[in-house]
Every structure is written in structure tokens, then in C-alpha cells.
Design a protein around this motif. Sequence first.
Motif, PDB file in Angstrom:
ATOM      1  N   SER A  15     -12.685 -20.847 -28.382  1.00  0.00           N
ATOM      2  CA  SER A  15     -12.244 -21.633 -29.541  1.00  0.00           C
ATOM      3  C   SER A  15     -10.826 -22.164 -29.354  1.00  0.00           C
ATOM      4  N   VAL A  16      -9.955 -21.339 -28.810  1.00  0.00           N
ATOM      5  CA  VAL A  16      -8.578 -21.771 -28.563  1.00  0.00           C
ATOM      6  C   VAL A  16      -8.565 -22.922 -27.562  1.00  0.00           C
ATOM      7  N   LEU A  17      -9.288 -22.767 -26.470  1.00  0.00           N
ATOM      8  CA  LEU A  17      -9.327 -23.815 -25.446  1.00  0.00           C
ATOM      9  C   LEU A  17      -9.949 -25.102 -25.989  1.00  0.00           C
ATOM     10  N   ARG A  18     -10.953 -24.951 -26.810  1.00  0.00           N
ATOM     11  CA  ARG A  18     -11.608 -26.130 -27.403  1.00  0.00           C
ATOM     12  C   ARG A  18     -10.686 -26.826 -28.401  1.00  0.00           C
ATOM     13  N   ARG A  19     -10.048 -26.049 -29.257  1.00  0.00           N
ATOM     14  CA  ARG A  19      -9.132 -26.612 -30.257  1.00  0.00           C
ATOM     15  C   ARG A  19      -7.999 -27.385 -29.590  1.00  0.00           C
ATOM     16  N   GLU A  20      -7.540 -26.906 -28.453  1.00  0.00           N
ATOM     17  CA  GLU A  20      -6.432 -27.552 -27.743  1.00  0.00           C
ATOM     18  C   GLU A  20      -6.898 -28.693 -26.835  1.00  0.00           C
ATOM     19  N   GLY A  21      -8.204 -28.930 -26.795  1.00  0.00           N
ATOM     20  CA  GLY A  21      -8.737 -30.057 -26.043  1.00  0.00           C
ATOM     21  C   GLY A  21      -8.914 -29.832 -24.554  1.00  0.00           C
ATOM     22  N   LEU A  22      -8.802 -28.581 -24.101  1.00  0.00           N
ATOM     23  CA  LEU A  22      -8.963 -28.320 -22.665  1.00  0.00           C
ATOM     24  C   LEU A  22     -10.428 -28.254 -22.258  1.00  0.00           C
ATOM     25  N   GLN A  42       8.627 -35.631 -22.323  1.00  0.00           N
ATOM     26  CA  GLN A  42       7.262 -35.598 -22.849  1.00  0.00           C
ATOM     27  C   GLN A  42       6.326 -34.867 -21.881  1.00  0.00           C
ATOM     28  N   THR A  43       6.479 -35.145 -20.604  1.00  0.00           N
ATOM     29  CA  THR A  43       5.658 -34.479 -19.596  1.00  0.00           C
ATOM     30  C   THR A  43       5.949 -32.990 -19.579  1.00  0.00           C
ATOM     31  N   ALA A  44       7.216 -32.632 -19.640  1.00  0.00           N
ATOM     32  CA  ALA A  44       7.602 -31.221 -19.639  1.00  0.00           C
ATOM     33  C   ALA A  44       7.025 -30.503 -20.851  1.00  0.00           C
ATOM     34  N   THR A  45       7.032 -31.159 -21.988  1.00  0.00           N
ATOM     35  CA  THR A  45       6.472 -30.567 -23.202  1.00  0.00           C
ATOM     36  C   THR A  45       4.973 -30.334 -23.036  1.00  0.00           C
ATOM     37  N   ARG A  46       4.275 -31.323 -22.502  1.00  0.00           N
ATOM     38  CA  ARG A  46       2.821 -31.219 -22.293  1.00  0.00           C
ATOM     39  C   ARG A  46       2.490 -30.120 -21.286  1.00  0.00           C
ATOM     40  N   VAL A  47       3.185 -30.096 -20.167  1.00  0.00           N
ATOM     41  CA  VAL A  47       2.917 -29.098 -19.128  1.00  0.00           C
ATOM     42  C   VAL A  47       3.258 -27.702 -19.630  1.00  0.00           C
ATOM     43  N   SER A  48       4.346 -27.577 -20.355  1.00  0.00           N
ATOM     44  CA  SER A  48       4.741 -26.281 -20.911  1.00  0.00           C
ATOM     45  C   SER A  48       3.672 -25.745 -21.854  1.00  0.00           C
ATOM     46  N   ALA A  49       3.123 -26.596 -22.715  1.00  0.00           N
ATOM     47  CA  ALA A  49       2.068 -26.179 -23.640  1.00  0.00           C
ATOM     48  C   ALA A  49       0.808 -25.765 -22.867  1.00  0.00           C
ATOM     49  N   LEU A  50       0.479 -26.516 -21.831  1.00  0.00           N
ATOM     50  CA  LEU A  50      -0.696 -26.198 -21.019  1.00  0.00           C
ATOM     51  C   LEU A  50      -0.520 -24.855 -20.309  1.00  0.00           C
ATOM     52  N   ALA A 104      -5.784 -30.055 -16.830  1.00  0.00           N
ATOM     53  CA  ALA A 104      -6.286 -28.704 -16.579  1.00  0.00           C
ATOM     54  C   ALA A 104      -7.054 -28.652 -15.266  1.00  0.00           C
ATOM     55  N   VAL A 105      -7.847 -29.682 -14.999  1.00  0.00           N
ATOM     56  CA  VAL A 105      -8.581 -29.749 -13.723  1.00  0.00           C
ATOM     57  C   VAL A 105      -7.597 -29.769 -12.560  1.00  0.00           C
ATOM     58  N   SER A 130      -1.490 -18.898 -19.753  1.00  0.00           N
ATOM     59  CA  SER A 130      -0.832 -17.617 -19.504  1.00  0.00           C
ATOM     60  C   SER A 130      -1.672 -16.435 -19.987  1.00  0.00           C
ATOM     61  N   HIS A 131      -2.684 -16.706 -20.799  1.00  0.00           N
ATOM     62  CA  HIS A 131      -3.604 -15.652 -21.233  1.00  0.00           C
ATOM     63  C   HIS A 131      -4.664 -15.473 -20.159  1.00  0.00           C
ATOM     64  N   ARG A 132      -4.815 -14.267 -19.665  1.00  0.00           N
ATOM     65  CA  ARG A 132      -5.721 -13.988 -18.541  1.00  0.00           C
ATOM     66  C   ARG A 132      -7.139 -14.488 -18.780  1.00  0.00           C
ATOM     67  N   ASP A 133      -7.699 -14.200 -19.955  1.00  0.00           N
ATOM     68  CA  ASP A 133      -9.085 -14.588 -20.216  1.00  0.00           C
ATOM     69  C   ASP A 133      -9.262 -16.103 -20.252  1.00  0.00           C
ATOM     70  N   ARG A 134      -8.307 -16.802 -20.840  1.00  0.00           N
ATOM     71  CA  ARG A 134      -8.408 -18.270 -20.875  1.00  0.00           C
ATOM     72  C   ARG A 134      -8.307 -18.843 -19.476  1.00  0.00           C
ATOM     73  N   LEU A 135      -7.431 -18.293 -18.664  1.00  0.00           N
ATOM     74  CA  LEU A 135      -7.304 -18.744 -17.280  1.00  0.00           C
ATOM     75  C   LEU A 135      -8.601 -18.496 -16.515  1.00  0.00           C
ATOM     76  N   MET A 136      -9.194 -17.330 -16.719  1.00  0.00           N
ATOM     77  CA  MET A 136     -10.437 -17.003 -16.030  1.00  0.00           C
ATOM     78  C   MET A 136     -11.591 -17.901 -16.490  1.00  0.00           C
ATOM     79  N   VAL A 137     -11.615 -18.253 -17.768  1.00  0.00           N
ATOM     80  CA  VAL A 137     -12.636 -19.183 -18.258  1.00  0.00           C
ATOM     81  C   VAL A 137     -12.534 -20.493 -17.487  1.00  0.00           C
ATOM     82  N   LEU A 138     -11.322 -21.015 -17.378  1.00  0.00           N
ATOM     83  CA  LEU A 138     -11.148 -22.286 -16.665  1.00  0.00           C
ATOM     84  C   LEU A 138     -11.457 -22.152 -15.184  1.00  0.00           C
TER      85      LEU A 138
END
Length: 91
Positions: free
Chosen positions: A58-65, A8-16, A84-85, A21-29
Motif C-alpha cells: 500500500s505504501v509503495l502504491r500510494r507513492e506511485g512506485l 528538485q531532483t535531490a528532493t525526489r531522489v531523497s524521497a525515493l 525505481a527501475v 530504506s525499509h527492508r521489506d519495501r526494498l525486497m518487494v521491488l
Amino acid sequence: MQLEAMEQTATRVSALLKLLSHRDRLMVLCHLVQGEMAAGEIAKALEKKAPAMSQQLSVLRREGLIEARREGQSIYYQIADEDAVAIMGFL
């Protein structure tokens, strides 16, 4: 039982990590780990146009990050996911 928890942890971390892995999403965070920011401030900091930035937010918000709050005409974002933090702190 430990194997199930690890899976379960591996699944969660893999999804995160897939989201990050998208540069812009990483930079937003990277910016949001320093504190709440308005959508326009994020777009300006990343030198992106509003529609492109809106899509990634929107992607980050939809995924709850991240989560958003509206103040007048501005939308402010902050990190909402403790995993994520933790990962951003590590990076």
C-alpha cells in the motif's frame, strides 16, 4: 536555473531512497524488477504474512512506485516508476 533543477531532483531522489530504506519495501521491488507478481507470491517469497505485506504494498502504491491490477480474486503488482527501475538496476 540549474540549482533549482538540482534541488528538485535531490528532493525526489531523497524521497525515493527514504521509501527504499525499509527492508521489506526494498525486497518487494527486488522481486518486482523481475516482472509482475501476485500479492500472495510476493508475501510467500519474502516469508511475510499477508497483512504485513499488504501494508508495505500500500505504501509503495500510494507513492506511485508500483501499480496493481486485479484478475479474479488476485491482485498483481508491477513497478510503475522509471526512477525505481533505474535504482533497482543499479543495486
